[in-house]
Write an enzyme that holds these catalytic residues in place. Structure first.
Site, PDB file in Angstrom:
ATOM      1  N   GLU A  54      18.446 154.953  73.576  1.00  0.00           N
ATOM      2  CA  GLU A  54      18.212 155.811  74.741  1.00  0.00           C
ATOM      3  C   GLU A  54      17.031 156.762  74.543  1.00  0.00           C
ATOM      4  OE1 GLU A  54      21.521 159.259  73.616  1.00  0.00           O
ATOM      5  OE2 GLU A  54      21.960 157.749  75.142  1.00  0.00           O
TER       6      GLU A  54
ATOM      7  N   ALA B  67      23.476 142.941  73.000  1.00  0.00           N
ATOM      8  CA  ALA B  67      22.244 142.146  73.157  1.00  0.00           C
ATOM      9  C   ALA B  67      21.056 142.934  73.708  1.00  0.00           C
ATOM     10  CB  ALA B  67      22.472 140.918  74.024  1.00  0.00           C
ATOM     11  N   ALA B  68      21.188 144.235  73.879  1.00  0.00           N
ATOM     12  CA  ALA B  68      20.056 145.012  74.409  1.00  0.00           C
ATOM     13  C   ALA B  68      18.834 144.896  73.506  1.00  0.00           C
ATOM     14  CB  ALA B  68      20.454 146.475  74.581  1.00  0.00           C
ATOM     15  N   GLY B  69      19.050 144.935  72.191  1.00  0.00           N
ATOM     16  CA  GLY B  69      17.937 144.789  71.260  1.00  0.00           C
ATOM     17  C   GLY B  69      17.310 143.406  71.322  1.00  0.00           C
ATOM     18  N   ASP B  70      18.142 142.383  71.507  1.00  0.00           N
ATOM     19  CA  ASP B  70      17.628 141.014  71.634  1.00  0.00           C
ATOM     20  C   ASP B  70      16.800 140.866  72.901  1.00  0.00           C
ATOM     21  OD1 ASP B  70      19.070 140.380  69.334  1.00  0.00           O
ATOM     22  OD2 ASP B  70      20.834 139.788  70.485  1.00  0.00           O
TER      23      ASP B  70
ATOM     24  N   GLY C  28      14.103 155.564  73.489  1.00  0.00           N
ATOM     25  CA  GLY C  28      12.897 154.774  73.707  1.00  0.00           C
ATOM     26  C   GLY C  28      12.514 153.938  72.507  1.00  0.00           C
TER      27      GLY C  28
ATOM     28  N   SER D 209      19.574 145.203  81.197  1.00  0.00           N
ATOM     29  CA  SER D 209      20.627 144.428  80.522  1.00  0.00           C
ATOM     30  C   SER D 209      21.859 145.268  80.213  1.00  0.00           C
ATOM     31  CB  SER D 209      20.083 143.797  79.235  1.00  0.00           C
ATOM     32  OG  SER D 209      19.948 144.737  78.197  1.00  0.00           O
TER      33      SER D 209
END
Length: 299
Positions: A214, A240-243, A216, A273
């Site tokens: 959150e 999966a946000a990082g993916d 950035g 996402s």
């Protein structure tokens, strides 16, 4: 064209009010099955963002393996998907109502993605200009893939997640390493973001892209220095946000060759996402990202 060498699994998600405590039994609020795995998540993201993709992975010969392959085919991913004589890998995910998660992984089929399998597909892989890697498959395969691409003048992006078992010798073959803060701390022993970046650059990475959730993201290295704030959204599932960030960044960087634009684009894709449930089911399309950016006043 983007190559991904990595995992494809099934996410078994139980939604709970709060994390289960040691010795506690609780009834979940819901149960769902999704197609996941860091490699597959990134491959699906790249594809939905408009990139041509070659995804080398090993799937099982069971019903979960069939489920995974059907989901990959739905988005047009056909090349590189192998079937092996094993149970498909899966992840058990405990998801709280406020969007936090805890994950236990069983590698299964993608644990059989060995260097031998990699080298059998060298010709197809090297048609691609960018390689996207994670750390769920055997590390020696990831290492050899990075070395293969770097020695052939390609761009290597490495997401060291999960961050355990990473031989730091891989970093000399990495153009952009993309840990989150926790992974960066594990890799370097440092707590502060600038120290994490400094240490990773010292280890041989040409660029460090630190994902700060959150807060950035921060990119430092040969490509310059960029700090991009996160978009403010109501998160329901951060799985999966990082993916999604990695896949969207790779797709837009390949398309535009503009680092700042790719970072903003990836931040938008990740923000969308987390407002949706599941891993691959949460991934937006290129048009959805562009619409989101337009509404946010970013051209």
């Amino acid at each position: 064209m983007i190559a991904i060498v990595g995992s494809a699994n099934v996410d078994l998600v139980v939604k709970v009010k709060d994390f289960t405590k040691p010795g506690e039994t609780q009834v979940c609020l819901s149960f769902e099955r999704f197609s996941g795995g860091k490699g597959a998540n990134q491959a699906v993201t790249c594809k939905k963002m408009g990139a041509d993709v070659y995804f080398l992975t090993c799937t099982g010969n069971d019903s979960n393996g069939q489920f995974v392959r059907e989901k990959l085919l739905e988005v047009g991913l056909k090349e590189g998907i192998q079937i092996v004589d094993a149970t498909n890998g899966f992840a058990l995910i405990e998801l709280t109502v406020d969007g936090r998660n805890r994950i236990i992984i069983y590698p299964g089929s993608y644990g059989l993605l060995t260097p031998d399998v990699l080298f059998q597909h060298t010709e197809e892989l090297l048609r691609c200009g960018i390689l996207l890697l994670q750390n769920e498959i055997p590390f020696e395969t990831t290492y050899h893939a990075a070395k293969l691409f770097k020695e052939n003048g390609k761009t290597v992006i490495f997401d060291p997640a999960p961050a355990h078992g990473v031989d730091k010798g891989i970093f000399r073959y990495v153009d952009i390493v993309t840990p989150n803060e926790v992974e960066g701390q594990i890799l370097t022993g440092e707590k502060e973001k600038e120290k994490i970046v400094e240490k990773l650059l010292e280890l041989g990475c040409k660029n460090v892209l630190l994902k700060l959730g959150e807060k950035g993201c921060l990119l430092v290295g040969e490509l310059g220095r960029f700090e991009i704030p996160a978009f403010k959204v109501q998160a329901v599932d951060t799985t999966a946000a990082g993916d999604v960030f990695n896949g969207a960044f790779a797709a837009e960087f390949e398309r535009s060759k503009d680092v700042k634009r790719a970072l903003i684009y990836a931040s938008a894709a990740a923000a969308i996402s987390v407002t949706r449930m599941g891993a691959q089911s949460s991934i937006p399309t290129h048009q959805e990202v562009m619409d989101f950016l337009a509404k946010g006043g970013i051209s």
